[in-house]
Design an enzyme around this catalytic site. Structure first.
Site, PDB file in Angstrom:
ATOM      1  N   SER A 203       0.565 -71.514 -56.810  1.00 34.03           N
ATOM      2  CA  SER A 203       0.704 -71.665 -58.258  1.00 34.03           C
ATOM      3  C   SER A 203       1.030 -73.125 -58.605  1.00 34.03           C
ATOM      4  O   SER A 203       0.272 -74.000 -58.202  1.00 34.03           O
ATOM      5  CB  SER A 203       1.770 -70.684 -58.772  1.00 34.03           C
ATOM      6  N   ASP A 299      -7.707 -64.912 -61.801  1.00 37.04           N
ATOM      7  CA  ASP A 299      -6.271 -65.139 -61.606  1.00 37.04           C
ATOM      8  C   ASP A 299      -5.460 -64.531 -62.761  1.00 37.04           C
ATOM      9  O   ASP A 299      -5.664 -64.880 -63.920  1.00 37.04           O
ATOM     10  CB  ASP A 299      -6.033 -66.641 -61.529  1.00 37.04           C
ATOM     11  N   HIS A 366      -2.456 -63.224 -58.036  1.00 40.53           N
ATOM     12  CA  HIS A 366      -1.904 -64.567 -58.215  1.00 40.53           C
ATOM     13  C   HIS A 366      -0.966 -64.807 -57.045  1.00 40.53           C
ATOM     14  O   HIS A 366       0.044 -64.122 -56.929  1.00 40.53           O
ATOM     15  CB  HIS A 366      -1.130 -64.656 -59.542  1.00 40.53           C
TER      16      HIS A 366
END
Ligand SMILES: *[C@@H]1O[C@H](CO)[C@@H](O)[C@H](O)[C@H]1NC(C)=O
Ligand SMILES: *[C@@H]1O[C@H](CO)[C@@H](O)[C@H](O)[C@H]1NC(C)=O
Ligand SMILES: *[C@@H]1O[C@H](CO)[C@@H](O)[C@H](O)[C@H]1NC(C)=O
Length: 462
Positions: A203, A299, A366
């Site tokens: 991330s 995502d 994610h």
């Protein structure tokens, strides 16, 4: 059990924040930051179907003396990391994982961060579970389990890349200095003797791993094998469902507030504006060090916070789809397919280099490298029968080229899609969640009910 405890921690934080105060604090939590923190927090302690062992817990080390070079968290506290030493054949191999956790783009939300583990080491967990790519067990992490494995904590709010400060609000934007101080410290801890190294991150940490990849390479002599992995770091500068540029506007705040341009590569800054250069689509092709992009084409953080955030969806027509991919209608799926196409376009040049690797699956996920269930378990996501851990390993060790791009949704039935519920009392993280009536759990249930209207729950479905 595990899952319930994770939830309770989240709720304690939430309640603490609500009790302690102001509306904007709560708003922040409800917004992208909250979703992201929750997602990433959960990423590390995920349900795992094939592994019964408790994860290894690794203690925190604060980087003493980092403050002398101004390398501090948003609130001025010392940065830190968690290190589990390698052994055997992994003794001289180093994996550095950059923690994620969104960004802050205004004085107000950076000030808020100072009261959380995203902005102050006062709130860092003293121990973190090492799972997925950080696991110390060969059956969970076949290629990296015996390496030196480091998780560098994220407390600067700009992907380890800002360099400025704000006196009036006592905010230190020192991501770049934290990066440098941490690398120097780890070199002295033995990383200088590494024969193999991998920089990784998920991330906001996945973006950081792209930004710092070549710098990482330069720490080592040519004889050291150095590569980088970015997990869920391909944040696209895409148009949202209302035709706006939600993420671009957000990044613009991050970059200008924290003066990120100083850390961005001149190969981008010399022809694009700094905000554009914080988007990996404008960076990845110019990274000289071998890089692997692991991302889901849909995502879920980008879907929820960049493409179809509540602010771009005043009538709530995307609400169901935002929470559960199975609820998207045909025109919404079409929009998401278009997003996937933009993703594939953005990595076209990048993927033409044979030193780079790719694993772009068609899942609603994610961060798939730190979760044990997505990284390496019997039922983990696959492309062409290969799981993520095997793909990354094959690429890192040059056993095979890996350029895995999944067919478009909904063809992949190996996904671990994330599904959100807006009512927390309906928490099911996984098939294995149980509520038993210990005093702690009764307290948790009470808190859950208390929060049920105001927070976001989420579960994992296969
Ligand atoms: C690196 O290796 C050398 C030679 O084996 C050793 O003397 C030195 O202590 C090592 N450095 C670190 C930081 O471990
Ligand atoms: C899908 O949902 C959107 C938003 O609710 C709506 O505008 C659109 O007409 C729907 N499309 C189809 C094909 O049902
Ligand atoms: C929980 O959520 C699921 C999916 O959103 C729904 O089908 C189910 O009925 C809910 N259960 C309860 C008890 O509300």
């Amino acid at each position: 059990m595990h899952q319930v405890q994770v939830m309770s921690l989240f709720l304690f934080t939430l309640i603490g924040n609500v009790l302690s105060g102001s509306n904007h604090v709560f708003q922040d939590l409800k917004d992208r930051e909250g979703v992201l923190s929750f997602l990433e927090y959960h990423a590390a302690i995920s349900p795992s179907s094939s592994v019964t062992d408790k994860p290894l817990m690794v203690g925190l080390t604060l980087i003493q003396g980092a403050d002398s070079s101004g390398a501090v968290c948003l609130d001025g506290t010392l940065p830190g990391y968690h290190l589990d030493r390698g052994s055997g054949t992994g003794k001289d191999s180093w994996l550095v994982q950059l923690e994620g956790g969104g960004w802050c783009n205004t004085i107000r939300n950076c000030v808020y961060r100072k009261t959380t583990r995203r902005g102050s080491s006062n709130f860092f967990e003293k121990q973190l579970p090492f799972t997925g790519i950080l696991s110390d067990k060969a059956e969970e992490n076949p290629d990296f389990f015996n390496w030196n494995r480091v998780k560098l904590r994220y407390c600067d709010g700009a992907s380890f890349s800002g360099d400025s400060q704000n006196e009036a609000s006592q905010l230190y934007f020192r991501g770049q200095r934290i990066w440098s101080a941490a690398m120097e410290y780890l070199m002295a801890e033995g990383m200088q003797n590494a024969t193999q190294a991998l920089l990784s991150g998920c991330s906001a940490g996945g973006l950081a791993s792209i930004i710092h990849c070549d710098e990482f390479r330069e720490l080592f002599p040519q004889s050291t094998k150095v590569k980088c992995l970015s997990d869920a770091g391909m944040f696209l500068n895409a148009m949202d469902i209302s035709g706006g540029h939600t993420l671009q506007n957000f990044y613009s705040g991050v970059v200008s507030l924290q003066e990120v341009q100083k850390s961005l590569p001149s190969t981008c800054i010399d022809h694009l504006d700094p905000t554009s250069c914080f988007f990996p689509q404008n960076l990845v092709a110019a990274v000289r060090t071998p890089l692997f992009l692991l991302n889901s084409a849909y995502d879920v953080w980008q879907l929820r916070s960049s493409l179809a955030p509540p602010a771009a969806d005043p009538h709530g027509t995307w609400k169901e789809c935002r929470q559960n991919n199975a609820q998207c209608n045909s025109s919404q799926i079409k929009f998401l397919q278009d997003f996937r196409n933009q993703m594939l376009d953005a990595i076209k040049v990048f993927s033409s280099s044979n030193q780079n690797g790719l694993f772009i699956n068609s899942c609603f996920a994610h961060c798939q490298s730190e979760r044990q269930d997505t990284w390496f378990a019997d039922d983990s996501p696959r492309i062409g029968n290969k799981r993520i851990a095997q793909s990354v390993g094959d690429w890192y060790f040059d056993r095979e080229d890996v350029k895995a791009v999944d067919c478009p949704y909904p063809c992949d039935n190996t996904c671990h899609n994330l599904v959100f519920n807006d009512v927390v009392s309906n928490i099911t993280f996984s098939q294995s969640t149980r509520l038993t009536s210990t005093p702690l759990n009764l307290l948790i249930i009470f808190l859950v009910l208390l929060c049920s209207i105001i927070s976001t729950g989420f579960k994992f479905v296969r």
